[in-house]
Design an enzyme around this catalytic site. Structure first.
Site, mmCIF file in Angstrom:
data_model
loop_
_atom_site.group_PDB
_atom_site.id
_atom_site.type_symbol
_atom_site.label_atom_id
_atom_site.label_comp_id
_atom_site.label_asym_id
_atom_site.label_seq_id
_atom_site.Cartn_x
_atom_site.Cartn_y
_atom_site.Cartn_z
ATOM 1 N N GLY A 203 39.281 44.288 47.350
ATOM 2 C CA GLY A 203 40.525 44.964 47.008
ATOM 3 C C GLY A 203 40.329 46.007 45.933
ATOM 4 N N PRO A 204 41.368 46.796 45.696
ATOM 5 C CA PRO A 204 41.264 47.863 44.689
ATOM 6 C C PRO A 204 41.044 47.297 43.283
ATOM 7 C CG PRO A 204 43.365 47.960 45.883
ATOM 8 C CD PRO A 204 42.692 46.715 46.308
ATOM 9 N N THR A 207 43.294 44.344 40.684
ATOM 10 C CA THR A 207 44.255 43.534 41.431
ATOM 11 C C THR A 207 44.087 42.045 41.156
ATOM 12 O OG1 THR A 207 42.749 43.786 43.279
ATOM 13 C CG2 THR A 207 44.760 45.089 43.327
ATOM 14 N N GLY A 208 43.130 41.698 40.326
ATOM 15 C CA GLY A 208 43.009 40.289 39.949
ATOM 16 C C GLY A 208 41.911 39.529 40.664
ATOM 17 N N THR A 210 38.640 39.180 39.760
ATOM 18 C CA THR A 210 37.900 38.379 38.782
ATOM 19 C C THR A 210 38.765 37.210 38.313
ATOM 20 O OG1 THR A 210 36.858 40.430 38.085
ATOM 21 C CG2 THR A 210 36.559 38.542 36.659
ATOM 22 N N GLU A 427 61.127 71.392 36.894
ATOM 23 C CA GLU A 427 61.427 69.978 37.159
ATOM 24 C C GLU A 427 62.775 69.831 37.860
ATOM 25 O OE1 GLU A 427 59.158 67.937 36.974
ATOM 26 O OE2 GLU A 427 57.785 69.100 35.715
ATOM 27 N N HIS A 430 62.363 70.448 41.516
ATOM 28 C CA HIS A 430 61.952 69.249 42.272
ATOM 29 C C HIS A 430 63.163 68.357 42.553
ATOM 30 C CE1 HIS A 430 57.627 69.723 42.060
ATOM 31 N NE2 HIS A 430 57.563 69.680 40.736
ATOM 32 N N ASP A 503 51.206 69.418 41.954
ATOM 33 C CA ASP A 503 52.092 69.339 43.123
ATOM 34 C C ASP A 503 51.353 69.816 44.367
ATOM 35 O OD1 ASP A 503 54.029 68.698 41.262
ATOM 36 O OD2 ASP A 503 54.787 70.756 41.128
HETATM 37 P P1 ADP Z 1 39.735 43.086 39.332
HETATM 38 O O1 ADP Z 1 38.627 42.129 39.105
HETATM 39 O O2 ADP Z 1 40.368 42.960 40.680
HETATM 40 O O3 ADP Z 1 39.389 44.499 39.017
HETATM 41 P P2 ADP Z 1 40.883 41.642 37.168
HETATM 42 O O4 ADP Z 1 40.867 40.271 37.704
HETATM 43 O O5 ADP Z 1 39.792 41.983 36.214
HETATM 44 O O6 ADP Z 1 40.907 42.708 38.335
HETATM 45 O O7 ADP Z 1 42.301 41.907 36.519
HETATM 46 C C1 ADP Z 1 42.453 42.540 35.290
HETATM 47 C C2 ADP Z 1 43.645 41.972 34.576
HETATM 48 O O8 ADP Z 1 44.851 42.349 35.207
HETATM 49 C C3 ADP Z 1 43.672 40.469 34.546
HETATM 50 O O9 ADP Z 1 42.952 39.956 33.469
HETATM 51 C C4 ADP Z 1 45.154 40.160 34.428
HETATM 52 O O10 ADP Z 1 45.555 40.216 33.095
HETATM 53 C C5 ADP Z 1 45.799 41.297 35.162
HETATM 54 N N1 ADP Z 1 46.139 40.926 36.534
HETATM 55 C C6 ADP Z 1 45.674 41.505 37.654
HETATM 56 N N2 ADP Z 1 46.223 40.944 38.753
HETATM 57 C C7 ADP Z 1 47.045 39.969 38.310
HETATM 58 C C8 ADP Z 1 47.899 39.023 38.965
HETATM 59 N N3 ADP Z 1 48.009 38.958 40.301
HETATM 60 N N4 ADP Z 1 48.598 38.171 38.186
HETATM 61 C C9 ADP Z 1 48.507 38.216 36.848
HETATM 62 N N5 ADP Z 1 47.724 39.078 36.185
HETATM 63 C C10 ADP Z 1 46.995 39.959 36.892
HETATM 64 ZN ZN ZN Z 2 55.871 70.026 39.579
HETATM 65 MG MG MG Z 3 36.816 42.604 38.201
#
Ligand code: ADP
Ligand code: ZN
Ligand code: MG
Length: 611
Positions: A203-204, A207-208, A210, A427, A430, A503
């Site tokens: 995933g991007p 997004t959590g 780790t 602005e 827009h 833009d």
């Molecule tokens: P990734 O590894 O996907 O790049 P991380 O797990 O390092 O992202 O996320 C970075 C921080 O963003 C986490 O430590 C947390 O604080 C927050 N975070 C990201 N996704 C979530 C989620 N689904 N719920 C709660 N906190 C999140």
């Molecule tokens: Zn503009």
């Molecule tokens: Mg990570």
């Protein structure tokens, strides 16, 4: 290549420090302990002292007499035995105490232990206490092994659970089985089921992924070994492979446990076979070692490997074969409900006023990642402190959203009146185009306060509800809205500025996708002519068509944009008066809300502005 770790201190540095400490110890405490030394004296000297009444205690055996002297607690004296029948009488007369035993002289070994071994042990003990304390404070990244740069982090307990991960229900669901397996491996092995050895979180960024991996370990209450792929890049040949071997050895000893390889794409990139000279040797060796370790270890033991990546398409296919990372768990950007949940999870750590509407904040943050949302909550708390408040309120959250989207307000940048005027018309241009079309999201805020990101002003639109599909009309409207800024400059001032560069970039991207990917142009119909790489990292496109076709695509894109531009201009010509009225109001206020905007659109200038 950048080396982020601290330079290793040479080994003799540590010896030197130890030596210094021992010497210090000896100087401080040595005299008191060591000087319990025995001085030999002659028998006649002993007798003399007895006569003088100076002897305090005496002890003797077959070969020697030991005695201490009054007023001297440190020293012990020793003399030989002499055939002297009157000694007992003389001692009694001199009032000397008969001791059963007088503390003996330290042997050389004892001396050595006291002055060298003890201080060194003490030193090591203190050092470990200190480092354990530091690691606790640093979030439990205890124990790192080896000398190479890539560090294996081992945590007994990550302390994270699924409750810390908001949204991401599908990912959690998929990981639940792994948690269950780690809890109770026999349930699975009895029936003969093989749990997947590895799962790949895709995933991007932010997004959590780790976080999820650590939550799996926390839920299963098993140790968590982690290593980051990017650290391998800077290592010498052979070190990476050794490190991987080390990692799996550690993990096998501690099974059941989780092994987490973050940013696996850096070691697991597609191997490009022969041809490259040297170059990627190291990475390939590391990857090969990883593959063979994954094949080699016993899946029944309960070692589960998780890995994370945001460029899955670049992974070596060998990694994805059955028995390796055969499970792929998507961890996508959060949707509306997910965003609200993430905001709430992080808001638990700060004091929040009851007026805060997390749903509204979530609506305004479409496309934000979990990490960005966490950042917004923190920004809101920081702003509350700056404003001297005890709790973060709705306005703190609104501002923090803008900080993360558009950067901090640049209060000390002063636009010249002329620039300010142009930005205001731009602005409002827009906003007017957006509001004059059906099917475009309502305007919620217009501002001409510059931001640290470089934006001199912006217009914010927030969708009423989250939509995943966009119709052709909606995209066309969006392109026209983007063209509205430049169109306003043309309609009012008759000359154009650099203010529209962002833009232009956005509208070109949209128009291009319409033609080459969405099948929304009459000329080409439903033919895909571009494919997207790195979907999770912004997505750069690769053309997949002949050069002649590419030229035609460009033409189609230009036509789309020209049409949108003309439409925007027509709308603004038509509403020139409103454009003036709104822009004047914006110049005066610098920031106006969506409601104020709509009010002036319908009824003209609100009376409140006369203040
Ligand atoms: P990734 O590894 O996907 O790049 P991380 O797990 O390092 O992202 O996320 C970075 C921080 O963003 C986490 O430590 C947390 O604080 C927050 N975070 C990201 N996704 C979530 C989620 N689904 N719920 C709660 N906190 C999140
Ligand atoms: Zn503009
Ligand atoms: Mg990570």
């Amino acid at each position: 290549m950048e080396n982020k770790t601290m330079p290793q201190k040479p080994w003799f540095y540590y010896y030197f420090v130890t030596l210094l400490i021992v010497l210090f110890f000896n100087a401080m405490f040595g005299p008191r302990i060591l000087e319990k030394q025995v001085t030999e004296v002659g028998y006649n000297e002993f007798l003399e002292r007895v006569e003088e009444g100076k002897v305090e205690q005496v002890a003797m055996d077959q070969t020697q007499i030991l005695f201490t002297v009054k007023g001297d607690t440190k020293d012990i004296f020793k003399t030989g035995i002499w055939p002297d029948p009157s000694l007992g009488e003389r001692l009694e007369k001199a009032n000397v105490k008969f001791a059963a035993e007088i503390p003996k002289e330290n042997t050389p070994l004892q001396n050595f232990i006291i002055s060298w071994v003890l201080p060194i042990l003490l030193f090591i003990g203190l050092g470990q206490l200190a480092s354990r304390y530091m690691m606790k404070r640093m979030g439990g990244n205890a124990m790192t092994f080896g000398k190479a740069n890539a560090k294996i982090y081992a945590e007994k307990e990550t302390g994270k659970t699924f409750a810390d991960v908001a949204g991401q229900d599908e990912a959690k669901e998929a990981l639940l089985e792994i948690v269950d397996f780690l809890h109770n491996p026999t349930k699975y092995t009895e029936i003969g089921a093989m749990i997947p050895k590895g799962a790949l979180l895709v995933g991007p960024p932010g997004t959590g992924k780790t976080l999820l991996a650590r939550a799996v370990a926390g839920e299963a209450k098993v140790p968590f070994f982690s290593i980051s792929g990017s650290e391998f890049v800077e290592m010498f040949v052979g070190m990476g492979a050794a490190k991987v071997r080390d990692l799996f050895k550690q993990a096998n000893e501690k099974a059941p446990c989780i092994v987490f390889i973050d940013e696996i794409d850096t070691i697991g990139k597609k191997r490009d076979g022969a041809g490259m000279i040297g170059g990627n040797d190291e990475r390939e060796q590391t990857l090969n070692q990883l593959l063979s370790e994954m094949d080699g270890f016993d899946g029944h033991k309960g070692v589960v490997i998780l890995a994370a990546t945001n460029r899955p398409e670049s992974l070596d296919p060998a990694l994805l074969r059955p028995g390796r990372f055969d499970r792929r768990i998507p961890v996508e950007l959060p949707d509306l409900a997910g965003r609200e949940a993430i905001l709430k999870v992080h808001a638990k750590n700060i004091k929040v006023h009851t007026d805060v509407d997390f749903h509204a904040v979530a609506r305004a943050t479409s496309g934000a990642s979990g990490a960005e949302l966490a950042n917004m909550v923190n920004e809101a708390a920081l702003r509350a402190v700056r404003m001297g408040r005890k709790m973060a309120n709705q306005s703190d959250f609104e501002e923090s959203v803008e900080v993360v989207i558009a950067g901090y307000q640049r209060k000390n940048t002063i636009l010249s009146p002329r620039d300010k005027e142009i930005v205001a018309y731009h602005e409002i241009g827009h906003a007017l185009v957006a509001a004059s079309q059906r099917d475009s999201a309502p305007v919620t805020k217009i501002t001409i306060v510059p931001r640290t990101s470089g934006a001199l002003g912006y217009m914010m639109q927030v969708e009423e509800e989250e939509s995943f599909l966009m119709s052709k009309e909606q995209i066309e409207n969006k392109i026209a809205t983007l063209a509205g800024g430049r169109a306003a400059e043309e309609v009012i001032f008759g000359r154009i500025t650099t203010g529209a560069s962002n833009d232009i970039e956005q509208m070109t991207k949209l128009a291009r996708s319409m033609v080459s990917r969405f099948g929304m142009s009459e000329e080409f119909g439903m033919v895909a002519m571009e494919s997207i790489n790195n979907k999770y990292l912004g997505g750069d496109a690769t053309l997949a068509c002949s050069e002649a076709t590419a030229g035609k695509i460009d033409e189609a894109v230009m036509t789309l944009i020209r049409k949108a531009h003309e439409r925007a201009k027509a709308i603004l010509e038509d509403k020139k008066e409103k454009l003036h009225e709104l822009s004047k109001y914006l110049i005066e206020k610098e920031t106006i809300t969506g409601e104020e905007f709509m009010e002036i659109m319908k009824n003209g200038k609100p009376k409140a502005s006369a203040e």
